[in-house]
Write an enzyme that holds these catalytic residues in place. Structure first.
Site, PDB file in Angstrom:
ATOM      1  N   HIS B  62       0.821  -1.200   0.000  1.00 41.81           N
ATOM      2  CA  HIS B  62       0.000   0.000   0.000  1.00 41.81           C
ATOM      3  C   HIS B  62       0.865   1.266   0.000  1.00 41.81           C
ATOM      4  O   HIS B  62       0.575   2.238  -0.705  1.00 41.81           O
ATOM      5  CB  HIS B  62      -0.924  -0.043   1.221  1.00 41.81           C
ATOM      6  CG  HIS B  62      -1.638   1.246   1.502  1.00 41.81           C
ATOM      7  ND1 HIS B  62      -1.253   2.100   2.511  1.00 41.81           N
ATOM      8  CD2 HIS B  62      -2.697   1.835   0.900  1.00 41.81           C
ATOM      9  CE1 HIS B  62      -2.051   3.147   2.526  1.00 41.81           C
ATOM     10  NE2 HIS B  62      -2.946   3.020   1.554  1.00 41.81           N
ATOM     11  N   GLU B  65       2.161   1.808  -3.412  1.00 47.35           N
ATOM     12  CA  GLU B  65       1.105   2.386  -4.259  1.00 47.35           C
ATOM     13  C   GLU B  65       1.104   3.918  -4.126  1.00 47.35           C
ATOM     14  O   GLU B  65       1.079   4.648  -5.127  1.00 47.35           O
ATOM     15  CB  GLU B  65      -0.249   1.800  -3.846  1.00 47.35           C
ATOM     16  CG  GLU B  65      -1.459   2.441  -4.498  1.00 47.35           C
ATOM     17  CD  GLU B  65      -2.540   2.808  -3.488  1.00 47.35           C
ATOM     18  OE1 GLU B  65      -2.850   4.007  -3.374  1.00 47.35           O
ATOM     19  OE2 GLU B  65      -3.071   1.899  -2.799  1.00 47.35           O
ATOM     20  N   HIS B  66       1.142   4.403  -2.888  1.00 46.52           N
ATOM     21  CA  HIS B  66       1.183   5.858  -2.682  1.00 46.52           C
ATOM     22  C   HIS B  66       2.403   6.486  -3.380  1.00 46.52           C
ATOM     23  O   HIS B  66       2.289   7.521  -4.016  1.00 46.52           O
ATOM     24  CB  HIS B  66       1.279   6.173  -1.183  1.00 46.52           C
ATOM     25  CG  HIS B  66      -0.041   6.248  -0.490  1.00 46.52           C
ATOM     26  ND1 HIS B  66      -0.432   7.345   0.235  1.00 46.52           N
ATOM     27  CD2 HIS B  66      -1.066   5.370  -0.401  1.00 46.52           C
ATOM     28  CE1 HIS B  66      -1.635   7.139   0.750  1.00 46.52           C
ATOM     29  NE2 HIS B  66      -2.043   5.942   0.391  1.00 46.52           N
ATOM     30  N   GLU B 137      -4.123   8.180   7.457  1.00 48.46           N
ATOM     31  CA  GLU B 137      -5.035   7.234   6.812  1.00 48.46           C
ATOM     32  C   GLU B 137      -5.341   6.080   7.780  1.00 48.46           C
ATOM     33  O   GLU B 137      -6.489   5.670   7.939  1.00 48.46           O
ATOM     34  CB  GLU B 137      -4.410   6.699   5.503  1.00 48.46           C
ATOM     35  CG  GLU B 137      -5.370   5.831   4.705  1.00 48.46           C
ATOM     36  CD  GLU B 137      -4.778   5.363   3.371  1.00 48.46           C
ATOM     37  OE1 GLU B 137      -3.614   5.696   3.073  1.00 48.46           O
ATOM     38  OE2 GLU B 137      -5.497   4.651   2.641  1.00 48.46           O
TER      39      GLU B 137
END
Lengths: 433, 423
Positions: B62, B65-66, B137
């Site tokens: 993840h 991905e960022h 997040e």
């Protein structure tokens, strides 16, 4: 360097033909084979008022419990499954200071399911039966249904508390519009529930059905003439429609307020409520949309670039408009001890726009992103209908092509002018205990 | 008989990349995704070419991905915005997917998508900055009771399999992420042979393929052997029967699940199992069931009650639950209902009707390009073609579903998770 990619907008297949049924209900039809389904939506309009909001909110849920032809939810759902999983529902939507009861049914176009044509007729029959022929006992709704739905509605209202993201937004608007109808929650209030019973709710239902403005939309591969005849037959009940208010409470900001609430949470939620002095239907509305997009309408926006990318203060930071009431909301989730810094940065972004510090990149990206989202809306039946509904509520008649043309005409000067009218009203912060 | 009225086009490129195009002529929008078979569960693997066995911090897929959106020239979001295209990405347990949707600038956007997903650019400074954003997040999810109740259920069902870890990792685990490890993950999992492109909307398939070809031909990428992914040995048993926590909520949220012991295969067999279990759940707990009606009338559930089955090659589980005033009673009632159905058997009529509903639901989904693309991708990574769904749905028999009833609902493999209100 900036290139404009807007070509001529082709036919969007989204123009409704308007007809009025014999009893005054408006019917909007659009025949298109673009979608694999036929969507039917009915909207029943009410003014959002303290005295009636909770009763209104109960109606779709009580009606969904059973009709004469399908006396329980289970039987309704069995029938929907037989119709290839037709999607049927009822809910409440709040647009500005209107509370709207919505019913919808979306059926697969029989052509695609290898099924007979009766899906449409059967779906219409069920739709009509649930909306118009509820199960009654004595002179009211079936009491046990009403009691159960009162309990479900109570839990539903209370569970907004679980959703901290939306809770912080709703609470900000509630505080900001304290003495205005807009502060009323779309599902009303728990304290109104004890007084409601099967009988008084049924009386209220009769009044609503006979006097409230009603719009019905049909979108999909249908014969428009035939569908109109069908609705005229199915929805042929006595009505005496009352006009409902189209005005809205407009208030000036007297002074900026700060409201803090403490809960056992891991992230602080900041909401900032603004009055924009501009609403849908006003000359400046599309300039306001561009303003909002520049401020917080996506990754190109000042909030995303500064609050998130530059300062790493938040994962999400955005602004959005309530276009029927002319409000704007800024929302972000932050560390508890970064409140002051975050507010300063947000205020700085707005000040920059007011003083004309808008880059070509911000301006062009905002216009294009808005145009892109309007064009995308034309690919989705619920979005198409929702846009038209906004038009009806605000007395605006324009197609998606016309909207796009208006956005294209907005200039930076327009944005600066409209920004000058935007005033911060209330800062709400959900803090830790 | 052409029931669905859709055509899917396919092309495989020399470097192993596969692309699929679904033209939708009368749509304004084009929705495109570029996806790699690399998700949060791929937390241990052998780095190709070196033989190094690597265990990476939770949440790195993840995080990567960022960081993919960062380019030497800045943020690629900006480039998409200049085109008026909206772009995004998501990471789940099994894949990472980059996407855009546009109504005006398909070709430019497509080139940009290819370029940024194929260009890793990580600096120490930007990695450190991202930690602040991702921490927020994760904090957001900590306050999301629906997410927490699912995470805890997975922790109860699984002993060791990484599906029990949060996709985003933890605030602590992401601190361990550095530039070097990000490059290792990228080089392992972002090889074209591990990736797929899917485009749906107002496009011509040949033009899309040509554009990709043009872009890929300049990349002189050595072929890569199959990636060695290492998953811990996971027993069939559950880890814990229940996990209860307290959060700031108005009423309890309850979720129970059954761990699927029949795993280890993908493709058509997995699709058939998924459909079978879903039909089974729908017949027992769906809106037209007597169980749903009874629990609703007793005030134990409301229309936010739901259920689903998640099936992957190496794991599978179902979830059943929702908000309730009395989670203990609801658990009892759900168990009782399953036992009763096991005794009495299923009704053939219910089965036939629910099958019709599933066919209709699938066709309805085809209105939405987003739905088509995201379903296509999630099934593609299980070696399933989503457009086979209606065909296999029709083939599922009453007997298959009935048999599954006894195998699947094994109370020894059941666990539950509850979020209670604080004080």
């Amino acid at each position: 360097m900036m290139r404009i990619y807007i070509e001529e907008v082709g036919s969007l297949n989204n123009l409704f033909t308007r007809k009025t049924l014999d009893n005054g209900i408006n019917l909007y039809t659009c025949s298109t084979d673009k979608f694999k389904t036929i969507t039917i939506c009915a909207f029943i309009h009410q003014n959002l008022e303290k005295d009636t909001a909770t009763k209104t909110a109960l109606l779709p849920f009580v009606l969904k419990r059973g009709s004469c032809g399908f006396p329980s939810s289970r039987l309704i759902n069995r029938h929907l499954e037989e119709l290839y999983g037709a999607d049927f529902g009822g809910d409440i939507i709040k647009k500005g200071e209107r509370q709207i009861i919505q019913f919808f049914i979306e059926m697969v176009n029989p052509r695609h399911a290898g099924a007979e044509d009766k899906i449409l007729d059967e779906g219409l029959k069920l739709f009509k039966d649930v909306v118009l022929n509820p199960v009654t006992e004595g002179s009211g709704f079936r009491e046990v249904y009403v009691e159960q739905e009162k309990d479900v509605l109570r839990r539903n209202i209370e569970s907004l508390f679980n959703d901290k993201f939306n809770y912080a937004i709703e609470r900000c608007f509630q505080e900001m519009c304290k003495d205005e109808p807009f502060s009323i929650y779309k599902y009303g209030s728990v304290s109104d529930l004890p007084e409601i019973d099967g009988e008084n709710l049924y009386g209220y239902y009769k009044t609503v059905m006979s006097s409230s403005p009603m719009d019905i939309f049909v979108l999909g591969e249908v014969d428009e003439e035939q569908i109109c005849e069908k609705f005229n037959r199915l929805f042929s009940f006595e009505r005496q429609e009352k006009k409902i208010s189209t005005s809205i409470v407009i208030k000036d900001v007297e002074r900026e307020r700060f409201v803090e609430e403490k809960q056992d949470v891991n992230q602080g939620k900041l909401s900032m409520g603004f009055r924009t002095g501009t609403r849908y239907g006003d000359e400046d509305f599309y300039a306001l949309m561009v303003f909002n997009s520049i401020l917080g309408g996506g990754p190109h926006s000042k909030l995303f670039q500064n609050v998130r990318e530059k300062e790493s203060l938040a994962y999400y930071a955005f602004s959005r408009l309530e276009k029927n009431k002319g409000l704007m909301l800024v929302s972000c989730g932050i560390d508890f001890n970064k409140l002051g810094k975050t507010i300063d940065i947000i205020k700085k972004q707005i000040k920059d726009i007011k003083e004309g510090r808008i880059s070509d990149y911000e301006f062009e990206s905002s216009r294009k992103s808005l145009i892109n989202s309007y064009r995308e809306a034309a690919d989705s039946p619920p979005m198409i209908i929702s846009l038209y509904l906004d038009g009806i509520i605000n007395g605006v008649e324009e197609s998606i092509e016309e909207i796009i043309a208006k956005i294209q005409r907005v200039t930076k000067e327009d944005v600066v002018r409209v920004a000058g009218k935007v005033t911060l009203d209330t800062v709400y912060f959900l803090n830790k205990k | 008989m052409d029931l669905i009225g859709e055509n899917l086009f396919y092309r495989k490129f020399d470097n192993g990349l596969k692309a699929y195009v679904l033209p939708k002529k009368n749509y304004n929008k084009v929705y495109a995704v570029y996806s790699t078979r690399y998700g949060s569960i791929d937390s241990e693997f052998v780095v190709p070419g070196t033989g190094e066995r690597l265990k990476v911090p939770e949440g790195i897929a993840h995080f990567l991905e960022h960081k993919m959106f960062e380019m030497s020239y800045g943020n690629v979001f900006d480039k998409f915005a200049e085109l008026g295209t909206s772009s995004n990405a998501y990471t789940n347990y099994t894949n990472t997917t980059y996407l855009f949707s546009t109504t005006t600038a398909f070709e430019e956007s497509m080139r940009l998508l290819l370029e940024f997903v194929e260009t890793p650019y990580f600096t120490e400074e930007s990695v450190e900055k991202e930690k602040g954003i991702i921490t927020q997040e994760l904090r957001m999810y900590e306050d999301d009771p629906e997410w927490q109740v699912l995470l805890n259920l997975l922790k109860a069902l699984y002993h060791r399999h990484p599906v029990r870890d949060d996709i985003g990792g933890t605030v602590e685990s992401i601190q361990k992420i550095d530039v070097d490890t990000l490059y290792k993950c990228y080089n392992t999992f972002y090889h074209p042979s591990n990736m797929v492109i899917f485009v749906a909307g107002a496009v011509e398939p040949e033009k899309v393929f040509d554009l990709i070809m043009e872009h890929e031909k300049n990349k002189d990428l050595a072929p890569q052997d199959e990636i060695m992914r290492i998953y811990p040995e996971e027993p069939d048993t559950i880890c814990k029967p229940k996990i209860d926590v307290k959060l700031s909520v108005s009423q309890p949220i309850f979720l129970m699940g059954f761990k699927d012991a029949d795993v280890g295969y993908d493709g058509v067999e997995l699709l058939k199992k998924e459909i079978t279990v879903s039909l089974l759940l729908e017949v027992i707990f769906g809106r037209s069931s007597v169980v749903y009606e009874r629990l609703y009338e007793e005030g134990l559930i409301d229309d936010r009650f739901g259920f689903s089955y998640e099936g992957q090659k190496d794991y599978g589980f179902c979830t059943i639950g929702g908000e309730t005033r009395d989670p203990v009673k609801l658990r009892e009632e759900l168990i009782k209902s399953i036992s009763e159905v096991k005794e009495k058997g299923l009704s053939r009529e219910d089965f036939e009707r629910v099958k019709k509903k599933y066919l209709g639901d699938f066709i309805q989904g085809l209105n939405s390009l987003d739905f088509i693309a995201n379903s296509f991708i999630s099934y593609y990574h299980k070696n399933i073609n989503i457009f086979d769904y209606p065909r296999f749905l029709k083939q599922i028999t009453f007997e298959e579903v009935s048999r599954r009833l006894y195998d699947f609902f094994d109370f020894n493999r059941m666990a539950s998770s509850t979020v209670y209100p604080k004080e």
